[in-house]
Write an enzyme that holds these catalytic residues in place. Structure first.
Site, PDB file in Angstrom:
ATOM      1  N   ALA A 263       1.025  -1.060   0.255  1.00  0.00           N
ATOM      2  CA  ALA A 263      -0.139   0.453  -0.163  1.00  0.00           C
ATOM      3  C   ALA A 263       0.955   1.406  -0.163  1.00  0.00           C
ATOM      4  O   ALA A 263       2.115   0.776   0.543  1.00  0.00           O
ATOM      5  CB  ALA A 263      -0.783  -0.074   1.124  1.00  0.00           C
TER       6      ALA A 263
ATOM      7  N   GLY B  51       0.382  -5.158   0.655  1.00  0.00           N
ATOM      8  CA  GLY B  51      -0.786  -4.833  -0.555  1.00  0.00           C
ATOM      9  C   GLY B  51      -0.150  -5.408  -1.509  1.00  0.00           C
ATOM     10  O   GLY B  51      -1.621  -6.158  -2.123  1.00  0.00           O
TER      11      GLY B  51
ATOM     12  N   GLU C  53      -1.115  -8.707  -0.477  1.00  0.00           N
ATOM     13  CA  GLU C  53      -2.193  -9.211  -0.555  1.00  0.00           C
ATOM     14  C   GLU C  53      -2.483  -8.954  -2.616  1.00  0.00           C
ATOM     15  O   GLU C  53      -3.980  -9.610  -2.248  1.00  0.00           O
ATOM     16  CB  GLU C  53      -2.733  -8.171   0.279  1.00  0.00           C
ATOM     17  CG  GLU C  53      -2.424  -8.796   1.541  1.00  0.00           C
ATOM     18  CD  GLU C  53      -2.770  -7.491   2.411  1.00  0.00           C
ATOM     19  OE1 GLU C  53      -2.234  -6.053   2.046  1.00  0.00           O
ATOM     20  OE2 GLU C  53      -3.373  -8.048   3.474  1.00  0.00           O
TER      21      GLU C  53
ATOM     22  N   GLU D  87       4.400  -4.980   6.945  1.00  0.00           N
ATOM     23  CA  GLU D  87       3.732  -4.053   8.063  1.00  0.00           C
ATOM     24  C   GLU D  87       3.737  -3.979   9.807  1.00  0.00           C
ATOM     25  O   GLU D  87       4.000  -3.346   9.871  1.00  0.00           O
ATOM     26  CB  GLU D  87       2.065  -4.860   7.700  1.00  0.00           C
ATOM     27  CG  GLU D  87       0.954  -4.053   6.994  1.00  0.00           C
ATOM     28  CD  GLU D  87       2.033  -5.745   5.339  1.00  0.00           C
ATOM     29  OE1 GLU D  87       1.828  -6.633   5.789  1.00  0.00           O
ATOM     30  OE2 GLU D  87       0.294  -5.458   4.300  1.00  0.00           O
TER      31      GLU D  87
HETATM   32  N1  CO8 Z   1       4.575   3.453  -0.528  1.00  0.00           N
HETATM   33  C1  CO8 Z   1       5.201   3.922  -1.228  1.00  0.00           C
HETATM   34  N2  CO8 Z   1       6.207   4.352  -1.820  1.00  0.00           N
HETATM   35  C2  CO8 Z   1       6.905   3.096  -1.802  1.00  0.00           C
HETATM   36  C3  CO8 Z   1       6.855   2.201  -1.603  1.00  0.00           C
HETATM   37  C4  CO8 Z   1       5.540   1.907  -0.465  1.00  0.00           C
HETATM   38  N3  CO8 Z   1       5.016   0.681   0.072  1.00  0.00           N
HETATM   39  N4  CO8 Z   1       7.223   1.915  -1.556  1.00  0.00           N
HETATM   40  C5  CO8 Z   1       8.635   2.045  -1.808  1.00  0.00           C
HETATM   41  N5  CO8 Z   1       8.093   3.295  -1.996  1.00  0.00           N
HETATM   42  C6  CO8 Z   1       8.898   4.376  -2.745  1.00  0.00           C
HETATM   43  C7  CO8 Z   1       9.946   4.831  -2.421  1.00  0.00           C
HETATM   44  O1  CO8 Z   1       9.616   5.410  -1.260  1.00  0.00           O
HETATM   45  C8  CO8 Z   1      11.421   5.307  -2.964  1.00  0.00           C
HETATM   46  O2  CO8 Z   1      10.679   7.008  -3.525  1.00  0.00           O
HETATM   47  P1  CO8 Z   1      11.576   8.142  -3.862  1.00  0.00           P
HETATM   48  O3  CO8 Z   1      12.204   7.974  -4.551  1.00  0.00           O
HETATM   49  O4  CO8 Z   1      10.685   8.986  -3.883  1.00  0.00           O
HETATM   50  O5  CO8 Z   1      12.142   7.965  -1.505  1.00  0.00           O
HETATM   51  C9  CO8 Z   1      11.135   4.398  -3.881  1.00  0.00           C
HETATM   52  O6  CO8 Z   1       9.890   3.969  -3.580  1.00  0.00           O
HETATM   53  C10 CO8 Z   1      11.703   3.504  -4.089  1.00  0.00           C
HETATM   54  O7  CO8 Z   1      12.405   2.958  -2.906  1.00  0.00           O
HETATM   55  P2  CO8 Z   1      13.752   2.781  -2.034  1.00  0.00           P
HETATM   56  O8  CO8 Z   1      14.290   3.843  -2.091  1.00  0.00           O
HETATM   57  O9  CO8 Z   1      12.701   2.369  -1.115  1.00  0.00           O
HETATM   58  O10 CO8 Z   1      14.074   1.379  -2.820  1.00  0.00           O
HETATM   59  P3  CO8 Z   1      15.350   0.607  -1.973  1.00  0.00           P
HETATM   60  O11 CO8 Z   1      15.521  -0.185  -3.450  1.00  0.00           O
HETATM   61  O12 CO8 Z   1      15.866   1.312  -1.200  1.00  0.00           O
HETATM   62  O13 CO8 Z   1      14.345  -0.148  -1.112  1.00  0.00           O
HETATM   63  C11 CO8 Z   1      12.379  -1.846  -0.604  1.00  0.00           C
HETATM   64  C12 CO8 Z   1      13.032  -0.844  -2.081  1.00  0.00           C
HETATM   65  C13 CO8 Z   1      13.029  -2.636   0.506  1.00  0.00           C
HETATM   66  C14 CO8 Z   1      10.798  -2.420  -1.142  1.00  0.00           C
HETATM   67  C15 CO8 Z   1      11.686  -0.496   0.461  1.00  0.00           C
HETATM   68  O14 CO8 Z   1      10.991   0.270  -0.516  1.00  0.00           O
HETATM   69  C16 CO8 Z   1      10.902  -1.084   1.433  1.00  0.00           C
HETATM   70  O15 CO8 Z   1      10.658  -1.210   1.752  1.00  0.00           O
HETATM   71  N6  CO8 Z   1       9.118  -0.187   0.982  1.00  0.00           N
HETATM   72  C17 CO8 Z   1       8.295  -0.086   1.792  1.00  0.00           C
HETATM   73  C18 CO8 Z   1       7.642  -1.879   1.875  1.00  0.00           C
HETATM   74  C19 CO8 Z   1       6.650  -2.397   2.244  1.00  0.00           C
HETATM   75  O16 CO8 Z   1       6.618  -1.673   4.163  1.00  0.00           O
HETATM   76  N7  CO8 Z   1       5.579  -2.422   2.191  1.00  0.00           N
HETATM   77  C20 CO8 Z   1       4.083  -2.559   3.650  1.00  0.00           C
HETATM   78  C21 CO8 Z   1       3.792  -1.625   3.086  1.00  0.00           C
HETATM   79  S1  CO8 Z   1       2.226  -1.122   4.364  1.00  0.00           S
HETATM   80  C22 CO8 Z   1       1.105  -2.329   3.655  1.00  0.00           C
HETATM   81  O17 CO8 Z   1       0.844  -2.727   1.946  1.00  0.00           O
HETATM   82  C23 CO8 Z   1      -0.708  -2.597   3.875  1.00  0.00           C
HETATM   83  C24 CO8 Z   1      -1.580  -2.668   3.447  1.00  0.00           C
HETATM   84  C25 CO8 Z   1      -2.515  -3.027   4.468  1.00  0.00           C
HETATM   85  C26 CO8 Z   1      -3.651  -1.260   4.499  1.00  0.00           C
HETATM   86  C27 CO8 Z   1      -4.786  -0.782   5.374  1.00  0.00           C
HETATM   87  C28 CO8 Z   1      -4.568   0.406   4.912  1.00  0.00           C
HETATM   88  C29 CO8 Z   1      -5.675   0.481   5.691  1.00  0.00           C
END
Ligand code: CO8
Length: 260
Positions: free
Chosen positions: A66, A111, A114, A134
């Site tokens: 998400a 997500g 999911e 998460e």
């Molecule tokens: N949301 C928004 N932006 C994201 C996300 C995300 N999930 N993942 C990556 N990005 C963005 C980064 O912010 C970055 O943007 P920018 O270049 O503008 O800074 C760009 O994508 C590239 O990412 P990174 O620079 O972080 O790339 P890395 O190679 O360093 O890392 C990772 C890659 C390991 C995938 C890292 O980006 C990461 O950990 N991402 C988040 C993963 C995560 O935690 N996902 C779970 C999210 S929560 C969720 O899905 C809950 C669902 C249920 C919600 C219920 C709602 C009510």
């Protein structure tokens, strides 16, 4: 409909949906989810579409979750509504009455995982990484992940992933039943399309009844689930495609299914 976050193409009987926010690793923003809802409804209603493939744009991710930038502003009631709305969209995908295939490369997290689990089948490239991180955001899955993961891989393995928040590679995902098949990165789209074409050539009503038996039956006790199967089996026998399929077998020729 002009789409901001998705690309939708048709390749013969297969609808191909590309999650198209590569700069954000295809994170599932509200806009993307709203657009996905409309696209699923349109693909479900189009009788010429017999299977759907979902892919992520760019070379890094299917979807990294998400959109976290939208999550930290949610209040509890808004978060519940957001979860319910995304759950309904993923249920609509799962219950579309036609098969969907997630073709997963790179990150498939939160997500994103999911969404892949709401597809009928999952093909992963060797580079794919799966996880429900998460917990490390102080959150839990909200798009059906705590339920579908248990159903796919069993409670013990699901709890290890949900509580650990760690990522697993494609091979382990295949070993535990999270994905159906792992293929070399260069073959991912081709193999997903080939599988979609194979499924698209099956009798569509029989496909629909099998999906219904499996998904509805999973929530019933075995005697009721078997009753459902018998009822759907009766419906499948009533189709012109069943007559054609059985006749074609006896005549030693390939069946030509019409979807009737
Ligand atoms: N949301 C928004 N932006 C994201 C996300 C995300 N999930 N993942 C990556 N990005 C963005 C980064 O912010 C970055 O943007 P920018 O270049 O503008 O800074 C760009 O994508 C590239 O990412 P990174 O620079 O972080 O790339 P890395 O190679 O360093 O890392 C990772 C890659 C390991 C995938 C890292 O980006 C990461 O950990 N991402 C988040 C993963 C995560 O935690 N996902 C779970 C999210 S929560 C969720 O899905 C809950 C669902 C249920 C919600 C219920 C709602 C009510």
């Amino acid at each position: 409909m002009a789409l901001e976050t998705l690309l939708v193409e048709r390749e013969g009987p297969v609808g191909v949906v590309t999650l198209n926010r590569p700069k954000a690793l295809n994170a599932l923003s509200r806009t993307l989810l709203t657009e996905l809802s409309g696209v699923i409804a349109a693909l479900a209603a189009d009788d010429e579409v017999r299977a759907v493939v979902i892919v992520g744009a760019g070379d890094r991710a299917f979807a990294a979750g998400a959109d976290i930038s939208e999550l930290n502003t949610l209040d509890p009631a808004g978060a519940k509504r957001h979860a319910e709305s995304a759950q309904a969209i993923f249920e609509a995908l799962e219950r579309m009455g036609k098969p969907s295939i997630a073709a997963v490369h790179g990150y498939c997290l939160g997500g994103g995982c999911e969404l892949a689990m709401a597809c009928t089948l999952r093909i992963a490239s060797e580079t794919a990484q799966f996880g429900q991180p998460e917990i490390d955001l102080g959150l839990m899955p909200g798009f059906g992940g705590s339920q579908r993961l248990v159903r796919l891989v069993g409670r013990g393995r699901a709890l290890a992933l949900l509580l650990g928040g760690h990522r697993i590679g494609a091979e382990e995902a295949e070993r535990i039943g999270l994905v159906n098949k792992v293929v070399p990165a260069a073959d991912l789209r081709g193999q997903a399309m080939a599988l979609a074409d194979t499924l698209a050539a099956k009798a569509p009503l029989a496909v629909r009844y099998i999906l219904d038996a499996v998904y509805t039956g999973a929530d019933l006790a075995l005697p009721q689930a078997n009753e459902l199967e018998a009822a759907l089996f009766g419906m499948s026998v009533a189709t012109a495609d069943a007559k054609e399929g059985t006749r074609a077998f006896l005549e030693k020729r390939k069946a030509e299914f019409q979807g009737k």
